[in-house]
Design a protein around this motif. Sequence first.
Motif, PDB file in Angstrom:
ATOM      1  N   MET A  82       0.840  -1.216   0.000  1.00  0.00           N
ATOM      2  CA  MET A  82       0.000   0.000   0.000  1.00  0.00           C
ATOM      3  C   MET A  82       0.865   1.251   0.000  1.00  0.00           C
ATOM      4  O   MET A  82       0.580   2.215  -0.715  1.00  0.00           O
ATOM      5  CB  MET A  82      -0.938  -0.004   1.208  1.00  0.00           C
ATOM      6  N   LEU A 125       2.401   1.688  -3.441  1.00  0.00           N
ATOM      7  CA  LEU A 125       1.392   2.176  -4.398  1.00  0.00           C
ATOM      8  C   LEU A 125       1.059   3.641  -4.138  1.00  0.00           C
ATOM      9  O   LEU A 125       0.879   4.416  -5.061  1.00  0.00           O
ATOM     10  CB  LEU A 125       0.115   1.325  -4.300  1.00  0.00           C
ATOM     11  N   PHE A 126       1.005   4.005  -2.855  1.00  0.00           N
ATOM     12  CA  PHE A 126       0.700   5.397  -2.503  1.00  0.00           C
ATOM     13  C   PHE A 126       1.824   6.314  -2.969  1.00  0.00           C
ATOM     14  O   PHE A 126       1.585   7.386  -3.524  1.00  0.00           O
ATOM     15  CB  PHE A 126       0.507   5.519  -0.991  1.00  0.00           C
ATOM     16  N   THR A 178      -4.723  11.203  -5.832  1.00  0.00           N
ATOM     17  CA  THR A 178      -4.528  11.747  -4.490  1.00  0.00           C
ATOM     18  C   THR A 178      -5.883  12.014  -3.854  1.00  0.00           C
ATOM     19  O   THR A 178      -6.912  11.982  -4.503  1.00  0.00           O
ATOM     20  CB  THR A 178      -3.718  13.045  -4.534  1.00  0.00           C
ATOM     21  N   GLY A 179      -5.871  12.292  -2.576  1.00  0.00           N
ATOM     22  CA  GLY A 179      -7.124  12.467  -1.856  1.00  0.00           C
ATOM     23  C   GLY A 179      -7.899  13.690  -2.274  1.00  0.00           C
ATOM     24  O   GLY A 179      -7.433  14.501  -3.077  1.00  0.00           O
ATOM     25  N   ALA A 180      -9.079  13.818  -1.686  1.00  0.00           N
ATOM     26  CA  ALA A 180     -10.020  14.848  -2.101  1.00  0.00           C
ATOM     27  C   ALA A 180      -9.426  16.242  -2.119  1.00  0.00           C
ATOM     28  O   ALA A 180      -9.609  17.003  -3.063  1.00  0.00           O
ATOM     29  CB  ALA A 180     -11.225  14.801  -1.184  1.00  0.00           C
ATOM     30  N   GLY A 181      -8.706  16.592  -1.056  1.00  0.00           N
ATOM     31  CA  GLY A 181      -8.242  17.968  -0.951  1.00  0.00           C
ATOM     32  C   GLY A 181      -6.798  18.191  -1.332  1.00  0.00           C
ATOM     33  O   GLY A 181      -6.336  19.319  -1.344  1.00  0.00           O
ATOM     34  N   ASN A 182      -6.090  17.120  -1.620  1.00  0.00           N
ATOM     35  CA  ASN A 182      -4.682  17.290  -1.960  1.00  0.00           C
ATOM     36  C   ASN A 182      -4.536  17.643  -3.430  1.00  0.00           C
ATOM     37  O   ASN A 182      -5.060  16.955  -4.294  1.00  0.00           O
ATOM     38  CB  ASN A 182      -3.907  16.009  -1.649  1.00  0.00           C
ATOM     39  N   LYS A 241      -3.260  26.338  -2.434  1.00  0.00           N
ATOM     40  CA  LYS A 241      -3.220  24.950  -1.941  1.00  0.00           C
ATOM     41  C   LYS A 241      -4.610  24.341  -2.036  1.00  0.00           C
ATOM     42  O   LYS A 241      -5.612  25.044  -1.919  1.00  0.00           O
ATOM     43  CB  LYS A 241      -2.774  24.912  -0.482  1.00  0.00           C
ATOM     44  N   PRO A 254     -16.316  19.031   7.182  1.00  0.00           N
ATOM     45  CA  PRO A 254     -16.831  17.660   7.241  1.00  0.00           C
ATOM     46  C   PRO A 254     -18.316  17.650   7.590  1.00  0.00           C
ATOM     47  O   PRO A 254     -18.874  18.690   7.944  1.00  0.00           O
ATOM     48  CB  PRO A 254     -16.010  17.043   8.364  1.00  0.00           C
ATOM     49  N   ASN A 277     -16.864  18.134   2.601  1.00  0.00           N
ATOM     50  CA  ASN A 277     -15.591  17.763   1.972  1.00  0.00           C
ATOM     51  C   ASN A 277     -15.555  18.065   0.469  1.00  0.00           C
ATOM     52  O   ASN A 277     -15.011  17.278  -0.315  1.00  0.00           O
ATOM     53  CB  ASN A 277     -15.281  16.284   2.231  1.00  0.00           C
ATOM     54  N   THR A 291     -11.292  28.022   9.557  1.00  0.00           N
ATOM     55  CA  THR A 291     -10.755  26.800   8.950  1.00  0.00           C
ATOM     56  C   THR A 291     -11.918  25.879   8.578  1.00  0.00           C
ATOM     57  O   THR A 291     -13.081  26.164   8.893  1.00  0.00           O
ATOM     58  CB  THR A 291      -9.843  26.034   9.921  1.00  0.00           C
ATOM     59  N   ARG A 292     -11.597  24.758   7.973  1.00  0.00           N
ATOM     60  CA  ARG A 292     -12.650  23.820   7.583  1.00  0.00           C
ATOM     61  C   ARG A 292     -13.308  23.157   8.790  1.00  0.00           C
ATOM     62  O   ARG A 292     -14.327  22.511   8.673  1.00  0.00           O
ATOM     63  CB  ARG A 292     -12.126  22.760   6.614  1.00  0.00           C
ATOM     64  N   THR A 293     -12.664  23.341   9.954  1.00  0.00           N
ATOM     65  CA  THR A 293     -13.290  22.805  11.163  1.00  0.00           C
ATOM     66  C   THR A 293     -13.694  23.934  12.107  1.00  0.00           C
ATOM     67  O   THR A 293     -13.746  23.756  13.324  1.00  0.00           O
ATOM     68  CB  THR A 293     -12.329  21.838  11.863  1.00  0.00           C
TER      69      THR A 293
END
Lengths: 341, 148
Positions: free
Chosen positions: A94, A97-98, A106-110, A189, A195, A202, A227-229
């Motif tokens: 893993m 592969l990553f 890549t992930g949602a926000g990257n 960025k 969330p 997201n 921030t997002r949180t």
Amino acid sequence: MPKKKKSAGQRQRAAARRQHQDHAGPPPGTESGTAAPEGARRAPAGARPSARSRPAARGKGPARGRRGAGRRRSSSRSLSSGAVIAVVAVVGVMVILFATRKAGDTGAGNATAKAIQQVTSVPASTLEQVGAPSGGWAPVRLPAGTPAVEASGKPMVMYIGAEYCPYCAAERWPMVVALSRFGTFSGLKGTTSGPPPEVFPNTATVTFYGSSYTSDYLTFSSAETETRTNAPLQTLTSQQQQLFGTYNTQQVTGSNGAIPFVMIGNLYTWAGTSVDPGILKGKSFNQIAGVLADPNSSIAKAIDGSANGITAMICQLTGNQPTDVCSAPYIQQAQSALPAS
Amino acid sequence: MRVARWVPPATLALALIGLGASIYLTIAHFTSPDVLACSSSGTINCSLVTTSAQSAFLGMPVAVLGLVWFVVMTLLCLPAAWRSENRFVHLARLAGTIAGVGFALWLVYAELFIIGAICEWCTVAHLAAFGLFAIAVVTAPDLLAREE
């Protein structure tokens, strides 16, 4: 001690043992037929013990039980070691592969550098094919005589939002596409909106926090307040605070301080989004960035179309500079569709 | 002593490390992910991981599930539990660590390929779970065989 009487089965087995000794010599583990302690028998020096002489081959009774348990334990140990190695191998695969993943995985926000570049350099040919923004977006034309909104001697575009806000997340896409036609961003960025239980959780986007923008034609003033949180992030400057308080009202934008809030100088303003966050659902930053150059993509139609509308407004603010952007027929057409004062 | 002398203290230490990380993540879950001492941008992004859709399992926060798991493992890794003659204790430890490392593998997959970010504190818990798993499965054959 009284001698027990042998059963018929025991008698048969004893007879068979005697017959076996007559033909094949003493049984394993014995000298001349006398039982010896386990392991007591030694092979001649240098001689390889025969299969018959190896105790493990024909052990009987408790010795065989112990050896069987030993074998089971040994295979269990092998199984245990195998399980540990298997887990390490799975994690290793893993991680490899990553580390070697493709940009779009890549992930949602990257956001990869390539993806950021795709957002800031959508081809003019794509923007032309997409054309005017779709309906449902209603920027407000500020009345004539509205005081100039400037900074550093240049007309100013202002954005006030927050990282948790999904509508801000959706609105930043066309803003970056449009503003990139008049200047250069640095430090953009990728991130995602807040969330759950936030609506459209997201949603992939850029954040203006930590970015800078330079242009020969205008200044861009932005603030991400949380921030997002929902932790405090940026405080509005006095100018931002004054503009937000003056124009983001029920009378002007139809809202009482909603975000995102955008001002295109003293010409246009709106509170809300020109892009439906729902169309971005489940898409990563790189996936969204990757389709912006495809005029047939529904995401590109929404984001690029909205960017063309914002571009048309900014062109009015900059006196139709730069000409290669503002004189394009599709931008002229978008300008004619803008609300009048 | 049924296992090597280092086994009970080592597993207890691993369980306590995992328990500490789980407590920290649970506090962050019920307050704000911003309390985590962790980067919030790029590949290392605890906030992104702990607020993702994968941060809950069947409606239960994964941080809480981890906390409960490490509490149970701490009990099963006490020296008295290692000395126990009760076969069920050793079977429970073995089954628990297998389940725990299986779940940790899923979470690592989610971090790397769904969320695209890694949470340092979650990784501490995952490593503790893996350590417990490795020791539990390696010692299991001897512990369970003696009960035969």
